[in-house]
Each structure stands twice: as structure tokens, then as C-alpha cells.
Design a protein around this motif. Structure first.
Motif: not given
Ligand SMILES: Nc1ncnc2c1ncn2[C@@H]1O[C@H](COP(=O)(O)OP(=O)(O)OP(=O)(O)O)[C@@H](O)[C@H]1O
Ligand SMILES: [Mg+2]
Lengths: 242, 295
Positions: B37-40, B182-193, B243-251
Motif C-alpha cells: 500500500f505504501g508504494l503502490l 513519499e515522492n515517486p516522481a522526484l525519486v525517478q528524476a534522480f535516476g532510479i527506475n 495504513m502503510g505503517s510498517i512497524l505499526g502493522s507488525v506490533i
């Protein structure tokens, strides 16, 4: 138009021709022409809404739709994806700075991958920006505005990108910080970086740039060499409405 | 002393252990959902079916190919994760530009189709999966007998959750993932696929569900409904944790498993509903969930 705008494409690092861009249905850029030679610092001046940010975003492939030609180092980028564009060696520092809240300062700094050799080492970056070393473990967005701006620029110096697109790095910062950023831009120019700098404040732009493009309504309407800036003040005041 | 509040200790600890085991599955499944959920920005309603496919894949490997439990632990997440990658590439990725609702409907529909196919092939009665000999038997803890396999499930699931958390919070890859959330467009504009990262992340989330399925195979009978029974509770866990909290979902996963177990001891009538009651209270008091960031 002033001379120098029409230039053989071969000696330009970046040659933008007839660049058009759209956000959804709204047509924002109507044919932008820009040439930047290696090692130059060139500004984009213009009023709010003139299309300066959109020009940088269009070069980076961050607008919905674009047309025209963007040649960088001889390669055509008009239909390339933004990660491919970055990997050609263009570094982007957005207007809103784009510091990540879920990353600490070091992680923010290390986020953009190295795309080619020739970038600054971490040590060189810490020498240039000592604050970033002190705050290495802080959450990125906990830094002051000036420090965030430094971080946003520092992280694209590492990557080996030769052309840096900086969107209003002086915006909203105290005068001493603006001076610091000015020194930093002159320093990176000395190191051979090429810079396309968006600015509203041409007094600041004058202290760092070789040439200035003026944008209005999604087009480049004028070009002024830095030496001619003082004699062109009336013209600029009219464009910029200051 | 062999009683607490009038409850025999073996019963209390027995339910506590059952709660922990359920909690382990809640945690693993909600962790995968949270990462996806966090990324997609897609609530992966196929998750239950992918958990079930994990259990079936373990069963098929054992009964058709003689591949034992230990290899299944490694192979099944890879195989089912790969089906997730194909699914994301072929279908889910086409929906990112549309409203979230479309992703939800698509994944829900795919889940139903998968469940239907398995019911058609295997019936709904359930297939047995033998506990691997290395993990059979029980320890005498003095106050109760603890089946070795159940202890293993709790420890292994906790280790997987911890490892996932470490990867996300402490590694370069995890930093890329957090930034792209957080900001997929900017991460991609840094050269990450970023599109590739999204695909692989979906695959990893699905692999976690499938790994849960392998763990579950020797405990629950392997049957086509095993995922949909569990996933409803897991969605409640995700909502409670945020939603989207990693530690939160485990605990939250482990915590709610324990609460559910204790409810079975102290007020059995409520054990099936306690998690949903908590969900309603949390939604009223903290709509973003216990660990969620308010947008
Ligand atoms: N995301 C968007 N969607 C639609 N229109 C937009 C969007 N972003 C900008 N615009 C419009 O495009 C035009 C150009 O905006 P742009 O941000 O490029 O201007 P700018 O020169 O950078 O201005 P400023 O100096 O205020 O930063 C403006 O009219 C703006 O309203
Ligand atoms: Mg702007």
C-alpha cells in the motif's frame, strides 16, 4: 533577439528548441529555446507563472506531455523517461526542495545514485556544507530552510551530473543564507559544473551568472549577457515588473 | 499456583500461544499489505489468495515433487512472488493513474478467481500437510506442553518481520523505497527506475504472503478458503495499525493476536468480534490508525 541565442548546436551542452509542455489540458510552454555551453551558469528570469519551473520540469521529463527538442550532449531527450534523463547526467533541484521526511540527512544525501564518474566525494561535500555533517542523523525535514536548500543541492553534486537545474534556491531565505548559496554556486561553477538557474531576484542572479534568459507566457523572450545587465535594467524591470 | 483469576494456567498459556501464532500470521500478512500500500497505493485484496497459494504450493512441492518443507520455505516465496510480479506488470500497473478503487476491485476480483480455481481443482475439504520431522513433538515447559512447530512459527515470523523492518529502515534499498513512497516522481528524476521498484515491491509483498502460507500449511489444513478467512481480520489489523505503517502493522498484528487469545479465555463469546470492536474504537478516536501519519 539578442545575438548568442542562435548558436551552433555542437558547442552547446544543452540545446532546447521549440519546447512545448502541457499539464493535462493546459498548454503552459509555447516554444522555449535555450542554449547552454559547458561550464556556463545561465539563469531563467521571469514573473510568477511565466513557465520557469515548467521549463525545468519539462527538461527532466516531469510534465504530462511535451514536444519540441531537448538535446543534451548530443542525445535527444524529448521522449525519454525521467530516470533515463537523470542518468545522462542532469541533476535536478526542485523549487519545493524535495527533502524526504522519512529519510535522515545522510539518506537524503545518498539517495540519488551516482550516474557517472566526476561527482564530488562525500568529504568534499561535507567541506562545502559543514552543517550537513553535524546534522547527519537528523530527519531531513527537521533542518532549517537554508540547510534543506543546501542538502537539496549537495545531493546532486555527488552523482556525477554535469548539468544542474536549480529552481529558485534563494527563495524565502535570509540574506546571509542567500549569499552563502551564491558563493556555493560560484564554487561549483569553478569546479566545471554547468548550471541552469531559475531566479526571480536578478540582483542575486547577477552575482552568479554568465547570461540571463527572460521568460514570459511560456516563451523565452530575451537574453541578456551579465556584463550588459546594468545597461539593460530598464528593459528587465519591464519584463519582471519590479 | 496453577490458576490466575480462576483460570487454569495451562488454558491461559495455551490460548496465549494460539493468540501469538495467529498474531504472527496477522503481522506477516499485514506487513506485506502495508509495504504494497505504501508504494503502490493499492489495497491488495489478492493477499489472502496469495497466502493460500503459498500453502498449496508447499503442498504441491511436497506431494508432487518430493520437495520438503525447508526447500518450500525458500522456493515458494520465489515462485508465488514471481506470479505477483507478472500480475503487477500485466494488470495492476495499468490502474495507477486511476482512482484507488479500481486497484481494489481488480485485486479483489483476481482473489476470487484464484480461490475459485483452487476450489474447483482441490475441493474445499482441505489437504493435510505433515509437520516436518525436525519440528515435530513438543516441549514440556512445566506448566504446559508447547508444540515445537508452534514455537517455530512464532519465532520465525517475528524474525521475518524484524528482517523486513531492518531492510526498510536501515538499508539503502529501504531508503529508496521510503523516498519513492513519499515522492515517486522526484525519486525517478534522480535516476532510479521507480516502475521496476514498484513491480519488485509488489512481488516482495506477495512473497511475504506466500511465506506465511508455507508456515501455515502444517497448522491449518491446506484449503482454498484459508486465505479469505484470515484476510478479513488482517484488513482490520491494517486499519488499526495505520495504513502503510510498517512497524505499526507488525506490533498491531502480534498485539491483536494476543488480545484475541486472551478474549477466548476471559470472554469467549466476544473472541470472534473483539478485533472489529477495537477497529471501530480506533477509527473513531484515531482515523489514521494507531501508528499512521495523519495526512
Ligand atoms: N501542476 C500544474 N497543473 C496545471 N497548471 C500548472 C501546474 N503547475 C503550474 N501550472 C501553470 O503553469 C504556468 C507556469 O507555471 P510555472 O510554475 O512554470 O511558473 P514559474 O515561472 O515557475 O512561476 P514562479 O515564479 O511562481 O515559480 C502557470 O500559469 C501555472 O499556473
Ligand atoms: Mg517556479
Amino acid at each position: 533577439m539578442a545575438d548568442g541565442m542562435i548558436r551552433a548546436e555542437t558547442d552547446a551542452l544543452l540545446a532546447v528548441r521549440g519546447l512545448e509542455a502541457w499539464y493535462g489540458e493546459s498548454h503552459v510552454l509555447h516554444g522555449v529555446d535555450i542554449d547552454i555551453k559547458p561550464g556556463e551558469v545561465v539563469t531563467l528570469l521571469g514573473r510568477n507563472g511565466a513557465g520557469k519551473t515548467t521549463t525545468l520540469r519539462a527538461i527532466m521529463g516531469l510534465v504530462g506531455k511535451r514536444a519540441g527538442s531537448i538535446r543534451y550532449n548530443g542525445a535527444e531527450l524529448i521522449s525519454a523517461r525521467s530516470d533515463i534523463i537523470a542518468r545522462k547526467g542532469i541533476g535536478y533541484c526542485p523549487e519545493e526542495r524535495g527533502i524526504f521526511a522519512s529519510l535522515d540527512v545522510t539518506e537524503n544525501l545518498m539517495l540519488p545514485p551516482v550516474v557517472m564518474p566526476g561527482g564530488l566525494s562525500l568529504d568534499e561535500i561535507y567541506t562545502l556544507f559543514p552543517n550537513l555533517k553535524e546534522r547527519a542523523r537528523s530527519q531531513g525535514t527537521k533542518l532549517s530552510g537554508g540547510e534543506q536548500q543546501m542538502l537539496a543541492i549537495a545531493r546532486i553534486l555527488r552523482t556525477g551530473a554535469k548539468l544542474l537545474l536549480l529552481d529558485e534556491p534563494s527563495e524565502g531565505l535570509a540574506p546571509v543564507i542567500v549569499q552563502q548559496i551564491g558563493r556555493m554556486i560560484r564554487e561549483i561553477k569553478q569546479r566545471g559544473f554547468t548550471v541552469l538557474l531559475v531566479e526571480q531576484n536578478f540582483r542575486f542572479a547577477q552575482t552568479v551568472a554568465d547570461r540571463h534568459y527572460v521568460m514570459e507566457h511560456g516563451r523565452v523572450v530575451d537574453m541578456v549577457k551579465n556584463e550588459e545587465l546594468l545597461t539593460s535594467l530598464d528593459r528587465l524591470h519591464e519584463y519582471l515588473g519590479v | 499456583m496453577d490458576e490466575l483469576f480462576g483460570i487454569p494456567l495451562p488454558l491461559l498459556f495455551g490460548q496465549l500461544l494460539l493468540g501469538l501464532i495467529n498474531g504472527a500470521f496477522y503481522a506477516m500478512l499485514s506487513l506485506g499489505l502495508a509495504v504494497i500500500f505504501g508504494l503502490l497505493n493499492v489495497i491488495n485484496f489478492t493477499h489472502g489468495a496469495q497466502f493460500m497459494m503459498g500453502a498449496f504450493a508447499a503442498w504441491m512441492l511436497l506431494n508432487w515433487f518430493g520437495v520438503n518443507y525447508w526447500f518450500a520455505l525458500i522456493l515458494v516465496p520465489i515462485i508465488i512472488g514471481a506470479t505477483g510480479i507478472v500480475l503487477e506488470k500485466l494488470m495492476i500497473s495499468r490502474l495507477y493513474k486511476l482512482d484507488h478503487l479500481y486497484g481494489l476491485l481488480l485485486t479483489f476480483g483476481i482473489g476470487l478467481v484464484i480461490e475459485g480455481v483452487f476450489r474447483n481443482e482441490f475441493g474445499s475439504s482441505g489437504l493435510p500437510y505433515r509437520i516436518p520431522p525436525e519440528l515435530s513433538g513438543a516441549w514440556d515447559l512445566g506448566f504446559m506442553f508447547m508444540p515445537v512447530y508452534r514455537g517455530w512459527v512464532v519465532v520465525f515470523a517475528a524474525a521475518v518481520c524484524l528482517a523486513t523492518w531492518l531492510v526498510i529502515e536501515k538499508t539503502r534499498l529501504g531508503a529508496n523505497l521510503r523516498a519513492a513512497t513519499e515522492n515517486p516522481a522526484l525519486v525517478q528524476a534522480f535516476g532510479i527506475n521507480v516502475p521496476r521498484m514498484v513491480t519488485l515491491t509488489y512481488g516482495a509483498g506477495v512473497a511475504l504472503a506466500a511465506l506465511g502460507g508455507v508456515l501455515a500449511a502444517p497448522i491449518y489444513s491446506v484449503n482454498p478458503q484459508m486465505g479469505s478467512n484470515l484476510i478479513i481480520v488482517v484488513f482490520a489489523v491494517v486499519v488499526i495499525g495505520g495504513m502503510g505503517s510498517i512497524l505499526g502493522s507488525v506490533i498491531t498484528g502480534f498485539g491483536l493476536g494476543i488480545i484475541e487469545g486472551l478474549t477466548k479465555v476471559f470472554y469467549p463469546e466476544a473472541s470472534a468480534t473483539v478485533i472489529f470492536v477495537i477497529m471501530i474504537i480506533v477509527l473513531l478516536a484515531r482515523p489514521a490508525g494507531l501508528f499512521g501519519r495523519t495526512a
